[in-house]
Design a protein around this motif. Structure first.
Motif, PDB file in Angstrom:
ATOM      1  N   GLY A  18      74.075  32.157  66.601  1.00  0.00           N
ATOM      2  CA  GLY A  18      74.494  33.231  65.708  1.00  0.00           C
ATOM      3  C   GLY A  18      74.759  34.493  66.501  1.00  0.00           C
ATOM      4  O   GLY A  18      73.869  34.999  67.201  1.00  0.00           O
TER       5      GLY A  18
ATOM      6  N   TYR B 203      78.139  30.986  64.759  1.00  0.00           N
ATOM      7  CA  TYR B 203      78.223  31.739  63.510  1.00  0.00           C
ATOM      8  C   TYR B 203      78.399  33.214  63.844  1.00  0.00           C
ATOM      9  O   TYR B 203      77.903  33.700  64.858  1.00  0.00           O
TER      10      TYR B 203
ATOM     11  N   THR C  75      86.107  35.823  61.574  1.00  0.00           N
ATOM     12  CA  THR C  75      85.172  34.711  61.421  1.00  0.00           C
ATOM     13  C   THR C  75      85.890  33.457  60.947  1.00  0.00           C
ATOM     14  O   THR C  75      85.687  32.355  61.478  1.00  0.00           O
TER      15      THR C  75
ATOM     16  N   ASP D 101      82.417  29.072  63.413  1.00  0.00           N
ATOM     17  CA  ASP D 101      82.033  27.874  62.657  1.00  0.00           C
ATOM     18  C   ASP D 101      81.200  28.219  61.429  1.00  0.00           C
ATOM     19  O   ASP D 101      80.932  27.344  60.602  1.00  0.00           O
ATOM     20  N   GLY D 102      80.760  29.469  61.337  1.00  0.00           N
ATOM     21  CA  GLY D 102      79.934  29.855  60.208  1.00  0.00           C
ATOM     22  C   GLY D 102      79.877  31.358  60.061  1.00  0.00           C
ATOM     23  O   GLY D 102      80.246  32.116  60.965  1.00  0.00           O
ATOM     24  N   TRP D 103      79.398  31.790  58.897  1.00  0.00           N
ATOM     25  CA  TRP D 103      79.332  33.215  58.542  1.00  0.00           C
ATOM     26  C   TRP D 103      77.921  33.536  58.085  1.00  0.00           C
ATOM     27  O   TRP D 103      77.336  32.813  57.277  1.00  0.00           O
ATOM     28  N   LEU D 104      77.361  34.643  58.602  1.00  0.00           N
ATOM     29  CA  LEU D 104      76.017  35.096  58.274  1.00  0.00           C
ATOM     30  C   LEU D 104      76.084  36.489  57.639  1.00  0.00           C
ATOM     31  O   LEU D 104      75.747  37.488  58.272  1.00  0.00           O
TER      32      LEU D 104
ATOM     33  N   SER E 197      80.971  27.372  57.609  1.00  0.00           N
ATOM     34  CA  SER E 197      79.823  27.377  56.706  1.00  0.00           C
ATOM     35  C   SER E 197      79.440  28.806  56.344  1.00  0.00           C
ATOM     36  O   SER E 197      79.676  29.744  57.121  1.00  0.00           O
TER      37      SER E 197
END
Length: 336
Positions: free
Chosen positions: A95, A161, A173, A178-181, A213
């Motif tokens: 992340g 992420y 993003t 590959d993902g978002w936080l 994700s």
């Protein structure tokens, strides 16, 4: 059923030992949480902490939330993440994020320049380092290689992420990560940013939406009474405003509350800072209540946001015993 992650506490040094976080990660694994995340805005180093956890767990994923893009060069992040991945048999999730200007300048002593360009290039360089035998990258921020990488991971790449908050960073993003936080963001805004910005980036890069994700980080306070839980959540929000999230949160229509809380906290008036947090902030930015209320709200939140997973963030004042109790309280919705 809800899919949950746990953001391990920062905790002031002395409040949480390394062994405390290891035991909490083991408890999260037993409760069928998907991932344990570890930040490092102060306190312990996330990679080293997660390395201890890697040797004590078997199935739970290990994520950094977040490693900022200013204080380590790409090679050091790549080596640290790859080492953790080898220790954990392929369970690492990297992340990344820009953190806040307050943290980067005051704690790390670095300049906060071109954060979005730096994020994009960091992701591109890291993806190359994880996938290629030799890396060569010529960007505006980073100039790397040609250089042999030499990683010995059991997989070809590693999920990355991004803790994006603004529209441009969300598009980035969707295009590269590959993902978002998302963090400290109302549910409706998370849904809107995903549909209007994340998917815009996905389309621009000709990617599959399923490749990105969504895992919101949500302050979660579980207590015997709703009032006690909301007080804990309110105090955590006040502290978050003080470390620089007030500017982000102020855009969501909470009036002067974010800035007032930040100002009081920075002056050392914790009670006034906590009191400055308005009820709508607690309602929109946290999950706070009795065990039954929190289980219901987390399931609802996952549906509202369209998230793949919700990562619960314990209140800053939570003890290891408090967090273990929270994991027990939430287990019924992760294991049904």
């Amino acid at each position: 059923m809800a899919q949950l992650d746990l953001l391990l506490p920062e905790g002031k040094i002395g409040n949480y030992t390394i062994q405390d976080t290891v035991e909490l990660a083991k408890a999260a694994e037993a409760a069928e949480f998907r991932t344990v995340w570890k930040g490092e805005s102060y306190s312990t180093n996330s990679f080293m902490n997660l390395s201890s956890i890697a040797t004590a767990t078997e199935t739970i994923n290990l994520g950094t939330a977040i490693t900022n893009v200013f204080t380590r060069p790409p090679a050091l992040i790549a080596m640290s993440a790859a080492t953790l991945d080898m220790l954990s048999d392929g369970r690492t999730v990297l992340g990344l994020g820009v953190s806040t200007e307050t943290v980067i300048k005051s704690w790390y002593g670095q300049s906060y320049e071109r954060p979005l360009r730096r994020t994009r290039e960091m992701i591109e360089v890291l993806q190359a380092m994880f996938a290629e035998e030799t890396v060569e990258y010529d960007g505006e921020i980073f100039d790397v290689g040609p250089y042999p990488v030499g990683f010995d991971m059991d997989r070809e790449t590693m999920p990355i992420y991004n803790a994006a908050m603004g529209p441009t960073n969300c598009r980035l993003t969707g295009e590269y990560a590959d993902g978002w936080l998302p963090v400290y963001t109302p549910p409706e805004t998370i849904r809107t940013l995903y549909e209007e910005e994340i998917l815009h980036g996905v389309e621009a890069a000709d990617r599959d939406p399923a490749d990105v994700s969504v895992t919101p980080l949500v302050t979660t306070s579980v207590a015997e009474t709703t009032a006690a839980a909301r007080t804990q959540a309110r105090r955590s929000l006040a502290q978050a405003m003080a470390v620089g999230y007030n500017g982000h949160v102020a855009q969501f229509g909470f009036g002067d509350a974010p800035d007032e809380a930040a100002a009081h906290w920075r002056k050392g008036n914790r009670d006034a800072a906590t009191a400055a947090i308005c009820d709508p902030m607690v309602d929109e930015l946290t999950v706070a209540g009795t065990p039954e209320e929190c289980r219901s709200r987390l399931q609802e939140l996952q549906e509202q946001t369209g998230a793949d997973t919700i990562s619960v963030m314990p209140p800053y004042t939570a003890t290891p015993a408090d967090i273990e109790s929270m994991l027990t309280a939430l287990e019924p919705i992760t294991s049904t």
